[in-house]
Motif scaffolding. Structure first.
Motif, PDB file in Angstrom:
ATOM      1  N   ASP A  38       0.826  -1.217   0.000  1.00  0.00           N
ATOM      2  CA  ASP A  38       0.000   0.000   0.000  1.00  0.00           C
ATOM      3  C   ASP A  38       0.854   1.260   0.000  1.00  0.00           C
ATOM      4  O   ASP A  38       0.320   2.376   0.016  1.00  0.00           O
ATOM      5  N   GLN A  39       2.152   1.104  -0.063  1.00  0.00           N
ATOM      6  CA  GLN A  39       3.062   2.244  -0.089  1.00  0.00           C
ATOM      7  C   GLN A  39       2.760   3.110  -1.307  1.00  0.00           C
ATOM      8  O   GLN A  39       2.724   2.614  -2.437  1.00  0.00           O
ATOM      9  N   PRO A  40       2.528   4.419  -1.130  1.00  0.00           N
ATOM     10  CA  PRO A  40       2.128   5.263  -2.262  1.00  0.00           C
ATOM     11  C   PRO A  40       3.287   5.572  -3.205  1.00  0.00           C
ATOM     12  O   PRO A  40       4.438   5.719  -2.782  1.00  0.00           O
ATOM     13  N   VAL A  41       2.960   5.663  -4.489  1.00  0.00           N
ATOM     14  CA  VAL A  41       3.906   6.038  -5.532  1.00  0.00           C
ATOM     15  C   VAL A  41       3.206   7.054  -6.430  1.00  0.00           C
ATOM     16  O   VAL A  41       2.067   6.836  -6.853  1.00  0.00           O
ATOM     17  N   ARG A  42       3.883   8.143  -6.726  1.00  0.00           N
ATOM     18  CA  ARG A  42       3.262   9.186  -7.544  1.00  0.00           C
ATOM     19  C   ARG A  42       3.577   8.966  -9.015  1.00  0.00           C
ATOM     20  O   ARG A  42       4.730   8.877  -9.414  1.00  0.00           O
ATOM     21  N   ARG A  43       2.534   8.853  -9.829  1.00  0.00           N
ATOM     22  CA  ARG A  43       2.655   8.873 -11.280  1.00  0.00           C
ATOM     23  C   ARG A  43       1.768  10.018 -11.768  1.00  0.00           C
ATOM     24  O   ARG A  43       1.875  11.116 -11.246  1.00  0.00           O
ATOM     25  N   GLU A  44       0.884   9.792 -12.755  1.00  0.00           N
ATOM     26  CA  GLU A  44      -0.068  10.841 -13.101  1.00  0.00           C
ATOM     27  C   GLU A  44      -1.004  11.101 -11.923  1.00  0.00           C
ATOM     28  O   GLU A  44      -1.584  12.175 -11.788  1.00  0.00           O
ATOM     29  N   GLU A  45      -1.159  10.063 -11.086  1.00  0.00           N
ATOM     30  CA  GLU A  45      -1.931  10.158  -9.853  1.00  0.00           C
ATOM     31  C   GLU A  45      -1.216   9.294  -8.814  1.00  0.00           C
ATOM     32  O   GLU A  45      -0.233   8.623  -9.124  1.00  0.00           O
ATOM     33  N   ILE A  46      -1.688   9.305  -7.603  1.00  0.00           N
ATOM     34  CA  ILE A  46      -1.082   8.482  -6.567  1.00  0.00           C
ATOM     35  C   ILE A  46      -1.517   7.035  -6.774  1.00  0.00           C
ATOM     36  O   ILE A  46      -2.713   6.726  -6.838  1.00  0.00           O
ATOM     37  N   GLU A  47      -0.532   6.135  -6.892  1.00  0.00           N
ATOM     38  CA  GLU A  47      -0.805   4.714  -7.041  1.00  0.00           C
ATOM     39  C   GLU A  47      -0.065   3.964  -5.941  1.00  0.00           C
ATOM     40  O   GLU A  47       0.562   4.582  -5.070  1.00  0.00           O
ATOM     41  N   THR A  48      -0.141   2.650  -5.960  1.00  0.00           N
ATOM     42  CA  THR A  48       0.553   1.856  -4.948  1.00  0.00           C
ATOM     43  C   THR A  48       1.701   1.088  -5.586  1.00  0.00           C
ATOM     44  O   THR A  48       1.683   0.760  -6.769  1.00  0.00           O
ATOM     45  N   ALA A  49       2.695   0.769  -4.768  1.00  0.00           N
ATOM     46  CA  ALA A  49       3.932   0.161  -5.252  1.00  0.00           C
ATOM     47  C   ALA A  49       3.775  -1.341  -5.455  1.00  0.00           C
ATOM     48  O   ALA A  49       2.925  -1.997  -4.839  1.00  0.00           O
ATOM     49  N   ALA A  50       4.607  -1.880  -6.331  1.00  0.00           N
ATOM     50  CA  ALA A  50       4.662  -3.325  -6.561  1.00  0.00           C
ATOM     51  C   ALA A  50       6.028  -3.669  -7.135  1.00  0.00           C
ATOM     52  O   ALA A  50       6.729  -2.808  -7.682  1.00  0.00           O
ATOM     53  N   ILE A  51       6.398  -4.934  -7.020  1.00  0.00           N
ATOM     54  CA  ILE A  51       7.656  -5.438  -7.569  1.00  0.00           C
ATOM     55  C   ILE A  51       7.355  -6.716  -8.339  1.00  0.00           C
ATOM     56  O   ILE A  51       6.641  -7.594  -7.847  1.00  0.00           O
ATOM     57  N   VAL A  52       7.897  -6.810  -9.554  1.00  0.00           N
ATOM     58  CA  VAL A  52       7.815  -8.030 -10.342  1.00  0.00           C
ATOM     59  C   VAL A  52       9.140  -8.771 -10.214  1.00  0.00           C
ATOM     60  O   VAL A  52      10.209  -8.171 -10.391  1.00  0.00           O
ATOM     61  N   THR A  53       9.074 -10.054  -9.900  1.00  0.00           N
ATOM     62  CA  THR A  53      10.259 -10.901  -9.974  1.00  0.00           C
ATOM     63  C   THR A  53      10.270 -11.538 -11.350  1.00  0.00           C
ATOM     64  O   THR A  53       9.345 -12.264 -11.713  1.00  0.00           O
ATOM     65  N   ARG A  54      11.286 -11.222 -12.148  1.00  0.00           N
ATOM     66  CA  ARG A  54      11.321 -11.731 -13.509  1.00  0.00           C
ATOM     67  C   ARG A  54      12.633 -12.451 -13.779  1.00  0.00           C
ATOM     68  O   ARG A  54      13.641 -12.207 -13.101  1.00  0.00           O
ATOM     69  N   THR A  55      12.602 -13.326 -14.752  1.00  0.00           N
ATOM     70  CA  THR A  55      13.767 -14.151 -15.063  1.00  0.00           C
ATOM     71  C   THR A  55      14.061 -14.118 -16.559  1.00  0.00           C
ATOM     72  O   THR A  55      13.179 -13.876 -17.374  1.00  0.00           O
ATOM     73  N   ALA A  56      15.317 -14.391 -16.881  1.00  0.00           N
ATOM     74  CA  ALA A  56      15.765 -14.539 -18.270  1.00  0.00           C
ATOM     75  C   ALA A  56      17.151 -15.173 -18.237  1.00  0.00           C
ATOM     76  O   ALA A  56      17.876 -15.031 -17.239  1.00  0.00           O
ATOM     77  N   PRO A  57      17.546 -15.857 -19.292  1.00  0.00           N
ATOM     78  CA  PRO A  57      18.934 -16.341 -19.343  1.00  0.00           C
ATOM     79  C   PRO A  57      19.928 -15.197 -19.189  1.00  0.00           C
ATOM     80  O   PRO A  57      21.005 -15.369 -18.602  1.00  0.00           O
ATOM     81  N   SER A  58      19.572 -14.035 -19.728  1.00  0.00           N
ATOM     82  CA  SER A  58      20.379 -12.829 -19.565  1.00  0.00           C
ATOM     83  C   SER A  58      19.502 -11.625 -19.881  1.00  0.00           C
ATOM     84  O   SER A  58      18.625 -11.695 -20.739  1.00  0.00           O
ATOM     85  N   PHE A  59      19.749 -10.530 -19.180  1.00  0.00           N
ATOM     86  CA  PHE A  59      19.037  -9.281 -19.449  1.00  0.00           C
ATOM     87  C   PHE A  59      19.908  -8.298 -20.243  1.00  0.00           C
ATOM     88  O   PHE A  59      19.607  -7.105 -20.303  1.00  0.00           O
ATOM     89  N   ILE A  60      20.971  -8.767 -20.869  1.00  0.00           N
ATOM     90  CA  ILE A  60      21.837  -7.896 -21.666  1.00  0.00           C
ATOM     91  C   ILE A  60      21.085  -7.419 -22.899  1.00  0.00           C
ATOM     92  O   ILE A  60      20.406  -8.185 -23.578  1.00  0.00           O
ATOM     93  N   ARG A  61      21.233  -6.139 -23.195  1.00  0.00           N
ATOM     94  CA  ARG A  61      20.488  -5.482 -24.269  1.00  0.00           C
ATOM     95  C   ARG A  61      21.435  -4.913 -25.322  1.00  0.00           C
ATOM     96  O   ARG A  61      22.635  -4.793 -25.086  1.00  0.00           O
ATOM     97  N   PHE A  62      20.865  -4.531 -26.460  1.00  0.00           N
ATOM     98  CA  PHE A  62      21.671  -3.826 -27.465  1.00  0.00           C
ATOM     99  C   PHE A  62      22.357  -2.630 -26.815  1.00  0.00           C
ATOM    100  O   PHE A  62      23.500  -2.297 -27.125  1.00  0.00           O
ATOM    101  N   GLY A  63      21.628  -1.961 -25.912  1.00  0.00           N
ATOM    102  CA  GLY A  63      22.145  -0.748 -25.288  1.00  0.00           C
ATOM    103  C   GLY A  63      23.394  -0.948 -24.455  1.00  0.00           C
ATOM    104  O   GLY A  63      24.173  -0.004 -24.263  1.00  0.00           O
ATOM    105  N   HIS A  64      23.605  -2.159 -23.945  1.00  0.00           N
ATOM    106  CA  HIS A  64      24.852  -2.411 -23.221  1.00  0.00           C
ATOM    107  C   HIS A  64      26.055  -2.225 -24.142  1.00  0.00           C
ATOM    108  O   HIS A  64      27.075  -1.638 -23.755  1.00  0.00           O
ATOM    109  N   PHE A  65      25.949  -2.726 -25.354  1.00  0.00           N
ATOM    110  CA  PHE A  65      27.048  -2.597 -26.315  1.00  0.00           C
ATOM    111  C   PHE A  65      27.186  -1.148 -26.782  1.00  0.00           C
ATOM    112  O   PHE A  65      28.301  -0.638 -26.946  1.00  0.00           O
TER     113      PHE A  65
END
Length: 494
Positions: free
Chosen positions: A169-196
């Protein structure tokens, strides 16, 4: 050794539960160590049992200790969270340094299948790369990413995965006040074109070479024996990217923000923000409210992917050595992408191989669908059911121009004589999903979740994990969207 998943998330001290992160082994040039910001009074929003099984987690893995760890409130034994630095082009403009502004890499686990997966917390708080952001994710965007990650996996499209969403219920401000959340996500690697791009544009060619060697050694080992390993890497990424984008097109998926920092070096769909599965088929539909120039429409995705690959080629040029060799490594995209597209759409008509007569029927159908804004998913699924024995009038009823659809159905009937094989109805049904994550369904699930009712999120997950099956209890979700769905606007903050 990697963290064994038979102890993943298990509480208590244990040297054997150390995380040994291969990415961290690259050294501090590539990341910053960051502690997650505490998340107040966390609670479970949703969990993917399918991914938990793939990770080798026990059925009772969702313990209070696991909740605190995946909320960023405790550090798992041996885990040293980090945020990586990268740069990139955003909406075609060089944006300079970016980086993991709200994602923390916890470490790497080895699954029962022998594959290794990195584990990230997205929305875990400020990092040195947050720029003007707060490092948080909100419930709305987290539910969308969780559902779409698993939906894309269900469709067989290369993607990052999502294990769970933890809310607060921790508040987070965007266009309006919303609530916080965390996604646990997986991948073999999160390396992107942008790293290079980051190290190339910064002139740090030693780090660029170190990163490229890391990717080749761990993910593209065949490139090492090539005459020019870095050109071979670029070509392999080119082919994977072409295959991924063709799969997007075949299910009517628009990513919405195909910046180079959102392009995976492994050809995975990554960073679900303003994504959308098309309702009425409009190739020029702008799914991202922030995309004022229409750069990332459905029709332009293949072109943009090629543009992004060119940017990657530019970044790798100091290693490849000369422009012509780099361009030669990109050249296969021009044939691989059309071939992949033809194959995907041929399968939607029940043909294992593409051919000129099959392509003609596909193109005629897409042109009619575009002219009438026919629902993309429903039209293809209805046609697959017709191939399986449903009457032709089920298809005809979807179109206003009866003469045009009758001509297409006649062409379809004539295909076996032209190509020497009958369409495989089972292949068509397995290539045309009945269920996709429509924006309005996501909005309804989010509205309930904001009231602490997470039942629709879990029900949607169950359906989207098996999108080619019939789910009688949720048949309405395979029907036409309501009129108000046309007015949903999704932006980069979503």
């Amino acid at each position: 050794m990697l963290l064994s998943t038979d102890t993943f998330l298990a509480p208590g001290p244990a040297p054997e539960r150390l995380w040994l992160n291969r990415f961290a082994g690259l050294g501090p040039t590539f990341y910053s160590h960051v502690a997650a910001a505490p998340l107040r009074d966390p609670y479970w929003v949703a969990r993917s049992d399918a991914l938990a099984r793939d990770l080798g987690l026990p059925a009772d893995w969702a313990t209070p200790e696991a909740l605190q760890a995946l909320a960023g409130n405790t550090v798992l034994p041996g885990s040293v969270p980090l945020a990586s630095v990268y740069s990139g082009h955003q909406f075609g403009v060089w944006a300079g340094q970016l980086g993991d502004g709200r994602a923390l890499l916890l470490g790497e686990v080895q699954t029962p299948s022998g594959a290794s997966l990195e584990v990230q917390l997205k929305g875990a708080g400020l990092t040195p790369y947050s720029r003007m952001g707060d490092g948080r994710a909100v419930l709305r965007s987290s539910v969308r990413e969780f559902l779409c990650s698993e939906a894309m996996h269900g469709l067989g499209i290369p993607t990052t995965r999502a294990l769970c969403v933890v809310g607060s219920d921790q508040p987070v401000r965007r266009e309006e006040i919303e609530t916080a959340a965390i996604v646990t996500r997986t991948a073999p690697s999160f390396i992107r074109f942008g790293h290079f791009e980051h190290f190339s544009h910064g002139g740090d060619h030693d780090a660029l070479r170190q990163l490229a060697d890391f990717v080749i050694d761990h993910f593209y080992p065949d490139a090492r024996s090539a005459a020019n390993p870095y050109a071979a890497l670029l070509e392999a990424v080119t082919r994977r990217t072409a295959a991924m984008v063709a799969q997007w097109q075949a299910v009517g998926f628009t990513h919405g923000v195909m910046n180079t920092d959102n392009m995976s070096i492994l050809g995975l769909t990554v960073d679900y923000g303003p994504f959308q599965f098309l309702d009425g088929f409009d190739p020029n539909h702008i799914g991202n409210h922030s995309d004022h120039q229409g750069r990332y429409t459905y029709a332009r995705q293949p072109q943009i992917a090629h543009w992004n690959l060119f940017a990657l080629g530019q970044a790798l040029l100091p290693l490849i050595g000369d422009h012509d060799t780099a361009m030669a490594a990109l050249e296969p995209y021009k044939t691989a992408l059309p071939a992949e597209l033809d194959a995907r759409f041929a399968a939607k008509l029940g043909f294992a191989q593409a051919s000129a007569p099959v392509n003609a029927v596909v193109n005629a159908l897409l042109q009619l669908m575009a002219a009438e804004r026919t629902d993309f998913t429903i039209a293809w699924r209805t046609l697959a059911r017709h191939l399986a024995g449903a009457p032709a009038d089920t298809v005809q009823a979807l179109f206003h121009d009866r003469a045009a659809i009758d001509r297409i159905l006649l062409q379809l009937q004539e295909l076996p004589a032209q190509v020497g094989v009958r369409p495989d109805a089972d292949l068509a049904l397995k290539s045309n999903p009945a269920f996709i994550l429509r924006n309005y369904l996501g909005e309804q699930a989010i509205a309930l979740a904001k009231q602490k009712d997470f039942s629709m999120v879990q029900d949607l997950l169950t359906v989207l994990e098996r999108p080619f099956d019939e789910h009688p209890a949720h048949a309405a979700w395979a029907g036409f969207p309501p009129e108000w769905a046309d007015h949903i606007q999704i932006s980069c903050s979503s």
